[in-house]
Every structure is written in C-alpha cells, then in structure tokens.
Design an enzyme around this catalytic site. Structure first.
Site, PDB file in Angstrom:
ATOM      1  N   TYR A   1     -12.702   1.688   6.596  1.00 28.67           N
ATOM      2  CA  TYR A   1     -11.420   1.928   7.265  1.00 28.67           C
ATOM      3  C   TYR A   1     -11.605   2.397   8.702  1.00 28.67           C
ATOM      4  CZ  TYR A   1      -9.295   1.577   2.657  1.00 28.67           C
ATOM      5  OH  TYR A   1      -8.883   1.107   1.438  1.00 28.67           O
TER       6      TYR A   1
ATOM      7  N   ASN B   1     -16.138  -0.936   1.333  1.00 28.41           N
ATOM      8  CA  ASN B   1     -14.837  -0.382   1.729  1.00 28.41           C
ATOM      9  C   ASN B   1     -14.999   0.286   3.085  1.00 28.41           C
ATOM     10  OD1 ASN B   1     -14.034  -1.176  -0.783  1.00 28.41           O
ATOM     11  ND2 ASN B   1     -13.580   0.879  -1.569  1.00 28.41           N
TER      12      ASN B   1
ATOM     13  N   GLU C   1     -12.222  -3.408   0.440  1.00 24.89           N
ATOM     14  CA  GLU C   1     -11.042  -2.644   0.885  1.00 24.89           C
ATOM     15  C   GLU C   1     -11.093  -2.517   2.391  1.00 24.89           C
ATOM     16  OE1 GLU C   1     -10.246   1.275  -0.713  1.00 24.89           O
ATOM     17  OE2 GLU C   1     -10.701   0.584  -2.747  1.00 24.89           O
TER      18      GLU C   1
ATOM     19  N   ARG D   1      -7.975  -7.782  -6.783  1.00 26.56           N
ATOM     20  CA  ARG D   1      -8.900  -6.733  -7.225  1.00 26.56           C
ATOM     21  C   ARG D   1      -8.067  -5.594  -7.796  1.00 26.56           C
ATOM     22  NH1 ARG D   1     -11.654  -2.131  -4.053  1.00 26.56           N
ATOM     23  NH2 ARG D   1     -12.866  -1.298  -5.787  1.00 26.56           N
TER      24      ARG D   1
ATOM     25  N   GLU E   1     -16.439   3.554  -4.782  1.00 24.53           N
ATOM     26  CA  GLU E   1     -16.709   4.672  -3.881  1.00 24.53           C
ATOM     27  C   GLU E   1     -17.304   5.884  -4.595  1.00 24.53           C
ATOM     28  OE1 GLU E   1     -13.185   5.499  -1.601  1.00 24.53           O
ATOM     29  OE2 GLU E   1     -13.042   3.475  -0.805  1.00 24.53           O
TER      30      GLU E   1
ATOM     31  N   HIS F   1     -12.045   3.450 -11.017  1.00 23.80           N
ATOM     32  CA  HIS F   1     -11.447   3.838  -9.734  1.00 23.80           C
ATOM     33  C   HIS F   1     -10.763   5.195  -9.957  1.00 23.80           C
ATOM     34  CE1 HIS F   1      -9.879   2.080  -5.706  1.00 23.80           C
ATOM     35  NE2 HIS F   1      -9.507   3.349  -5.732  1.00 23.80           N
TER      36      HIS F   1
HETATM   37  O1  IFM Z   1      -6.307   4.544  -1.442  1.00 18.45           O
HETATM   38  C1  IFM Z   1      -7.674   4.665  -1.260  1.00 18.45           C
HETATM   39  C2  IFM Z   1      -8.423   3.926  -2.348  1.00 18.45           C
HETATM   40  O2  IFM Z   1      -8.075   4.390  -3.602  1.00 18.45           O
HETATM   41  C3  IFM Z   1      -9.909   4.112  -2.172  1.00 18.45           C
HETATM   42  N1  IFM Z   1     -10.330   3.771  -0.839  1.00 18.45           N
HETATM   43  C4  IFM Z   1      -9.585   4.331   0.257  1.00 18.45           C
HETATM   44  C5  IFM Z   1      -8.099   4.088   0.066  1.00 18.45           C
HETATM   45  C6  IFM Z   1      -7.319   4.695   1.250  1.00 18.45           C
HETATM   46  O3  IFM Z   1      -7.551   6.060   1.363  1.00 18.45           O
END
Ligand code: IFM
Length: 444
Positions: A295, A293, A350, A74, A163, A118
C-alpha cells in the site's frame, strides 16, 4: 499498457471484513468477535457482526464482481465457520457456504483464489495459546486438509496465511489487532509458528486437493526508500533501514532462503524465537507463487548514523496517512524478482487506497467520483506493468477491496472499496475507481 493475455485481474476481500452473520449456521466465536467486544479496541466501537452481509448477499456480490469484468476473486475462509472449535467437530453449513460460493464463481467464469487465514482465529484456539502455541501448525494443517478435501476439486489457487507480520507483530507486540497482546517474545514465536503453519498447510493442500493445486503465502511490505533520492545520506538511511526491515527479515528470508535475518535475530536477544531441527526446511519449501500486499512505503533520513522514518510532507497521503508512492511497488517487485532469482511467479494480492467518498445523486443515479482512488489504482497498475516489461513474472493484480468493509481496529471509518456500500441498506454502488478497474480488466 498491454498485459500478458492470461493476466489475472482480481478483486479481494476477507471473511470477517465482509461476511457478517457471525451467529449464524453454527459459526464459532473468533478472536475478532472477542476483540470487538472489548471496549476501546475499535475506533468507532463497531464490529464485523453485520459488515457487508456478504453471507446472505453473496450471489449479488458475484454478479457485482462479474460486472467489474474481474476474472478472479480472492476471498478468505472463516476458520470458525467450518470448525467452530478450531479442531474436531466440522460444521457442514459453513462448508456449504464456501461450496456454493465457489460454484457460483466458477459458473460466472471467475476464478476463486482461496485464502485459508485472514485473521479470524477460532476463539477456542486462542484459549489454547493461539499462534503462540506450536501445536497451531498441526491445527492449521488439519483445517487446510478439510478445506482442500472440500473445495480442492474446483479451487486450484490457494493462499495459506495473509500477512503473517500482522498476525504476529501487529497482534502480539504492538497490540493493535486481535488478540491485542504486547509481548515481544510471544510475537516472535507467533511469527515462527505462522510460517510452520504455512509449511504444513502447503503440504496438506497438495496432499488433499483432487486437482493439482498452486499454493503460496501472502506477505505484506512497506519498501524502505530514501526521503530524497538524490541525497547520499538518505540513500544510506534507506539501506540501513532495509537491513532491519521486519517484513523481509522475518518473512521473505525464511520462506525463500531458509534463515531469519541475522540482524533481527541478534537484536531480539532472548526474545528470539525457539526453532527446532527441521523447522527451517519446512518453512522454505517450494512456493508456487508469492502474494504481495503493498500500500505504501517508508521514507528514511540519517540521524546520528541511524535511519529515522520521516513523513514525506510534500507527497499525497491516503486517509490511513499512508504515502501514495507507486514507485515503491515497482521497486518491491524488482527486488523480490531478484531475491527469488526470477523463479517464483508473483501476484499483487492486495493494493488499494482509503479516501472519504461522497455519493452524488443526479436524476436518481448515484455516482462516487473518487478521482484519487482511481489515480492510485492506475499509478500502481502502471508500476506493475513496468516491472512486467522488465521481465518480472507478475501473474495478476487484485484490487483491495471489492467493496468498502470493516477495516479492523479502524472500524467503518476507512473506505478501501472500489464499490461503495451503504451499510444501512447494503446497497452497492460502483465508484469511478471501480469503472476504471473494469476498463483495465476488459481487454477490448
Ligand atoms: O483491510 C486490510 C486487509 O485486511 C489486509 N491488508 C491491508 C488492508 C488495508 O489495511
């Protein structure tokens, strides 16, 4: 863990974070070049001007991706590389770069997943109002058409905007990302325009690609969880936080249900976005998939009847100070499955973690023993697997990131790569987490 046979194991990057070569082959200026030039915006005063020099090292990077056994990559296209002024004049050398990249990936048996945006908006468009100008939906559709005409005979997986919460709120209200504005009204209007642009780009890609294209959006989420899952007050706090959650309310709701969260609209008062007739239908068109995405999570407790976000001190945190909570990804996948009535395939587009790494050299061989990143990866892949076992249609998992890179306002002070980059020499070294990824992606 057994994954479906055709499961996608990918690695992800984005143009400004890895390409470098910002002044080469006619690339136009982007808002991130401008932002990095503004003193105080980037923690270490750095920029993506050189980054991982992927613009020159792309062939080696394809070999690297191959060596990780990833069957998908990606990447994002830098809008100012192909349309230096954002609209109008096309830069052939920019198109050639992505042409060659796609050919190289396909020759290596790696499926390209192209993200159109992006975050590196051409500066020329920012001078015209950027995401706050409604015309951006048409500028973006023209750019999407160009890319679909160029790559649409070989690329079949397209992502429109990465995002949009970051593009709008983080960049126009919180001011942490380019263009660094602090204006709530503008942020809400920009959010609406990202979604109009998404709708128009889906139409453009479907109309211009010569192969049947799958198109979707990539949304980021931080699920709201109770601080203590056994405490009824905390459970109520998480529920209340979720009702006001901007990721769902400003993005999942319009894209899949054709309305903005009534709570968020009411809270916004006169800052609520202007919406024209037909907008919501354009936004809520059929998505071939949803990119997710994720985290971390938000933990909530109740204070005076209101949800308050608290830090879970006893949990592990990454260098970004993000709580490590694979159960968050699991609950998110379950929830989105319900919201989309199981009808929209999903990809984890992500997921990853930043930790400080140490290069250890023995007998001339360098290793990075990043146990915490490897454990994070395994925990989140396991969470994804559990969701699939329960019937959720997850088609793939993309590790963020292929390699260490420019982490926006945090500069080069965060390390998300499963491959280490020595920025002085541009040498890539696979970390233990990269070897762990390889094992997952290899089906033998
Ligand atoms: O690095 C970023 C990415 O560009 C977008 N999503 C979160 C990642 C980590 O912060």
């Amino acid at each position: 863990m057994t994954f479906p046979n055709n499961f996608t194991w990918g690695v992800a990057t984005s143009s400004y974070q890895i390409e470098g070569a910002v002044n080469e082959d006619g690339r136009g200026q982007s808002i991130w070049d401008d932002f990095c030039d503004t003193p105080g915006k980037i923690i270490d005063g750095s920029s993506g001007a050189a980054a991982c020099d992927h613009y020159h090292l792309w062939q080696d990077d394809i070999k690297l991706i191959k060596s990780l056994n990833a069957n998908a990559y990606r990447f994002s296209i830098a809008w100012p590389r192909v349309l230096p002024d954002g609209t109008g004049r096309v830069e052939r050398r920019g198109l050639d770069f992505y042409d060659k990249l796609v050919d190289g990936l396909l020759e290596a048996g790696i499926e390209p997943y192209a993200t159109l945006y992006h975050w590196d908006l051409p500066s020329a468009l920012q001078y015209r109002g950027g995401w706050a100008n409604r015309d951006i939906a048409e500028w973006f559709a023209d750019y999407a058409s160009l890319m679909a005409r160029t790559l649409g005979d070989r690329v079949t997986q397209w992502m429109t905007i990465n995002e949009p919460w970051c593009v709008s709120f983080l960049s126009h209200e919180i001011g942490e990302h380019a263009p660094g504005l602090r204006n709530g009204k503008l942020a809400r209007q920009a959010a609406h325009h990202t979604l109009l642009a998404h709708g128009r780009a889906m139409q453009a890609v479907r109309a211009c690609a010569s192969q049947p294209a799958k198109v979707g959006i990539v949304l980021n989420y931080e699920p709201c969880l109770p601080f203590d899952a056994n405490n009824p007050d905390d459970i109520e706090a998480a529920r209340l936080a979720d009702v006001q959650d901007p990721f769902h309310g400003w993005f999942t709701c319009p894209v899949f249900h054709s309305y903005y969260s009534p709570e968020l609209m009411a809270q916004s008062g006169t800052d609520a976005p202007n919406i024209q007739p037909g907008d919501m239908a354009l936004i809520a068109q059929h998505n071939d998939f949803l990119g997710i995405n994720n985290y971390t999570v938000g933990r909530y407790r109740l204070q005076n009847g209101q949800p308050v976000r608290v830090r879970n001190q006893s949990a592990e945190h990454t260098l970004m100070d993000w709580e490590v909570a694979p159960e968050g990804l699991h609950s998110l996948l379950m929830r989105l499955h319900q919201e989309t009535r199981g009808k929209v395939p999903m990809y984890v587009t992500e997921n990853g973690s930043s930790f400080a790494d140490q290069l250890v050299s023995t007998d001339g061989t360098s290793r990075i023993h990043d146990e915490r990143r490897a454990a994070y990866l395994l925990g989140h892949v396991e969470a994804t697997h559990q969701a699939i076992q329960k019937g959720v249609d997850v088609r793939g998992y993309f590790a963020w990131s292929l390699m260490d890179n420019f982490e926006w306002a945090k500069g080069y002070q965060q390390w998300f790569g499963i491959v280490h980059v020595d920025y002085a020499t541009q040498k890539r070294t696979i970390k233990d987490s990269g070897w762990a990824f390889k094992k997952l992606a290899s089906r033998d």
